[in-house]
Design a protein around this motif. Structure first.
Motif, mmCIF file in Angstrom:
data_model
loop_
_atom_site.group_PDB
_atom_site.id
_atom_site.type_symbol
_atom_site.label_atom_id
_atom_site.label_comp_id
_atom_site.label_asym_id
_atom_site.label_seq_id
_atom_site.Cartn_x
_atom_site.Cartn_y
_atom_site.Cartn_z
ATOM 1 N N ARG A 1 1.049 -1.134 0.012
ATOM 2 C CA ARG A 1 -0.321 0.064 -0.032
ATOM 3 C C ARG A 1 0.879 0.893 -0.075
ATOM 4 O O ARG A 1 0.485 2.224 -0.394
ATOM 5 C CB ARG A 1 -1.288 -0.132 1.177
ATOM 6 C CG ARG A 1 0.161 -0.097 2.510
ATOM 7 C CD ARG A 1 -1.162 0.693 3.915
ATOM 8 N NE ARG A 1 -1.827 2.180 3.910
ATOM 9 C CZ ARG A 1 -2.615 2.401 4.530
ATOM 10 N NH1 ARG A 1 -2.621 1.700 4.992
ATOM 11 N NH2 ARG A 1 -2.303 3.876 4.258
ATOM 12 N N SER A 2 2.604 1.171 0.600
ATOM 13 C CA SER A 2 2.570 2.391 0.334
ATOM 14 C C SER A 2 3.148 2.409 -0.854
ATOM 15 O O SER A 2 4.360 3.640 -0.871
ATOM 16 C CB SER A 2 4.245 2.148 1.713
ATOM 17 O OG SER A 2 3.170 2.371 2.604
ATOM 18 N N ARG A 3 3.798 1.968 -1.646
ATOM 19 C CA ARG A 3 4.274 2.358 -3.513
ATOM 20 C C ARG A 3 3.106 3.119 -3.559
ATOM 21 O O ARG A 3 1.879 3.005 -3.516
ATOM 22 C CB ARG A 3 3.577 0.914 -4.231
ATOM 23 C CG ARG A 3 4.945 -0.033 -3.833
ATOM 24 C CD ARG A 3 4.670 -1.597 -4.200
ATOM 25 N NE ARG A 3 4.513 -1.495 -5.321
ATOM 26 C CZ ARG A 3 3.398 -2.378 -6.356
ATOM 27 N NH1 ARG A 3 2.602 -3.245 -5.605
ATOM 28 N NH2 ARG A 3 3.672 -2.215 -7.159
ATOM 29 N N ARG A 4 3.482 4.252 -4.557
ATOM 30 C CA ARG A 4 3.097 5.516 -5.047
ATOM 31 C C ARG A 4 1.734 4.924 -5.984
ATOM 32 O O ARG A 4 0.931 5.410 -6.191
ATOM 33 C CB ARG A 4 4.458 5.849 -6.122
ATOM 34 C CG ARG A 4 3.461 6.866 -6.471
ATOM 35 C CD ARG A 4 4.537 8.189 -7.476
ATOM 36 N NE ARG A 4 5.435 8.331 -6.004
ATOM 37 C CZ ARG A 4 6.470 9.915 -6.262
ATOM 38 N NH1 ARG A 4 6.249 9.719 -7.409
ATOM 39 N NH2 ARG A 4 6.841 9.860 -5.203
ATOM 40 N N GLU A 5 2.499 3.495 -6.818
ATOM 41 C CA GLU A 5 1.282 3.097 -7.711
ATOM 42 C C GLU A 5 0.390 2.560 -6.728
ATOM 43 O O GLU A 5 -0.728 2.283 -7.049
ATOM 44 C CB GLU A 5 1.705 1.877 -8.795
ATOM 45 C CG GLU A 5 3.169 1.926 -9.351
ATOM 46 C CD GLU A 5 4.077 2.078 -8.771
ATOM 47 O OE1 GLU A 5 4.373 2.157 -7.425
ATOM 48 O OE2 GLU A 5 5.436 2.304 -9.204
ATOM 49 N N ILE A 6 -0.278 2.501 -5.546
ATOM 50 C CA ILE A 6 -1.347 1.813 -5.079
ATOM 51 C C ILE A 6 -2.097 2.891 -3.700
ATOM 52 O O ILE A 6 -2.715 2.707 -3.356
ATOM 53 C CB ILE A 6 -1.116 0.467 -4.457
ATOM 54 C CG1 ILE A 6 -0.720 -0.637 -5.553
ATOM 55 C CG2 ILE A 6 -2.095 0.263 -3.271
ATOM 56 C CD1 ILE A 6 -0.254 -2.000 -4.664
ATOM 57 N N HIS A 7 -0.804 4.236 -3.612
ATOM 58 C CA HIS A 7 -1.331 4.192 -2.183
ATOM 59 C C HIS A 7 -2.404 5.354 -2.723
ATOM 60 O O HIS A 7 -2.671 5.866 -2.029
ATOM 61 C CB HIS A 7 0.170 5.221 -1.920
ATOM 62 C CG HIS A 7 0.003 5.544 0.042
ATOM 63 N ND1 HIS A 7 -0.048 4.900 0.326
ATOM 64 C CD2 HIS A 7 0.066 6.918 -0.149
ATOM 65 C CE1 HIS A 7 -0.738 5.960 2.164
ATOM 66 N NE2 HIS A 7 -0.192 7.170 1.257
#
Length: 344
Positions: free
Chosen positions: A25-31
């Protein structure tokens, strides 16, 4: 001596399923999806609480007029408290994840005055409208039996068509319609002035140098501003939030068809708060703050805590850096460390 940075995981371990989710969730693609969920949920809190009180008000008045209830089931006072409580809950529960815009005009003002990314603002606005739509649909479903009873009462009295698309009709609970006898010019004036009043309080609450409104006080100030505007100026016609208007109107159209779309007043109700918020932010930036004011201690602490989120630390340093988890303390922190928030 630097103040130690303590993460939640240092003293309160989470279940393995949540720890696994956090790695993604902390990845930019998901956050961005997490932030949009928080925006939608925040608007849901605000609209769900307020619309619930409005529904009691309108349906209660219909049943009182038909002699099926001894007294009204709500009041403008209760409606104001409903929205006030909803805003407090929204900011308390969701603002820590998304920043707590919960209103398209706030997202647009942050984009204009604070460098908020346009694409992120667009995502927020869509999420906000969706949150309002879902809240209105749920309120309608929960009150469905009462709505059907009120429809029967009004139809038998021959008043359903006359009242339906007015503030006193069932569709008027969710969508905004011009008060009978009110002019569009006066409705615009009421909306613009009230929204500017709210906008000034919002912008003051975002000012890190305003020592009288620390971050923990901001939600109460914003909620009181909305409540005060509702108590004083809702009768002439007050929306104050485009997502509340558009989401509610789309829901009304879902139930009652295209007739719920309204007339030219729908543009006034949906859009006026945007220029009003921009005007309020401009006034505040021009007259009520400046760059040489000292950042309050509470805002400084808030900034340090935000900047030390592990996701922010990892984005600031090259991938694989051995010191990616080195905390920022009060001696090394500057507000430049928060710049990555704009790009998240």
């Amino acid at each position: 001596m630097a103040t130690p940075i303590v993460y939640r995981s240092d003293f309160q371990p989470r279940l393995s399923v949540f720890k696994a989710w956090e790695r993604h969730r902390s990845r930019r693609e998901i956050h961005w999806l997490v932030e949009c969920f928080a925006e939608a949920l925040g608007v849901f809190f605000y609209v769900y609480a307020g619309i619930g009180s409005q529904t009691s008000w309108v349906t209660g008045n219909i049943m009182v007029a038909a002699g099926q209830a001894p007294t009204g089931l709500s009041s403008i006072l209760q409606i104001g408290f409903g929205y006030t409580g909803g805003i407090l809950l929204a900011l308390g529960v969701c603002a820590g994840t998304s920043g707590g815009h919960f209103n398209p005009c706030v997202s647009i003002a942050c984009m204009v005055f604070k460098g908020f990314p346009p694409l992120k603002a667009l995502r927020y606005i869509i999420a906000q409208i969706l949150g309002a739509y879902i809240a209105c649909l749920l309120v309608y479903t929960q009150y469905k039996v009462i709505f059907e009873e009120c429809t029967t009462i009004l139809t038998k009295a021959g008043k359903f068509e006359a009242l339906q698309y007015t503030p006193n009709g069932l569709a008027g609970i969710f969508a905004f319609y011009l008060l009978p006898g009110q002019t569009k010019g006066l409705a615009f004036l009421n909306e613009f002035v009230s929204d500017t009043f709210i906008g000034l309080v919002i912008w003051a609450s975002l000012d890190s140098s305003n020592a009288l409104i620390p971050p923990t006080m901001g939600p109460f100030m914003v909620a009181i501003a909305y409540g005060t505007a509702i108590w004083g100026f809702s009768l002439p016609g007050l929306v104050a939030n485009s997502s509340r208007d558009i989401g509610g109107r789309l829901m009304a159209m879902t139930i009652w068809g295209s007739g719920a779309a309204g007339d030219a007043y729908s543009a006034i109700s949906a859009l006026t708060n945007i220029p009003a918020m921009l005007f309020a932010a401009f006034l505040y930036e021009l007259f009520l703050t400046d760059s040489d004011r000292v950042v309050s201690h509470a805002a400084y602490e808030f900034g340090v805590a935000h900047a030390n989120h592990r996701r922010q630390v990892e984005q600031r340093l090259p991938q694989g850096d051995a010191e990616a988890q080195t905390p920022i303390d009060k001696d090394t922190f500057t507000y430049e460390h928060c710049e990555t928030v704009k790009q998240a």
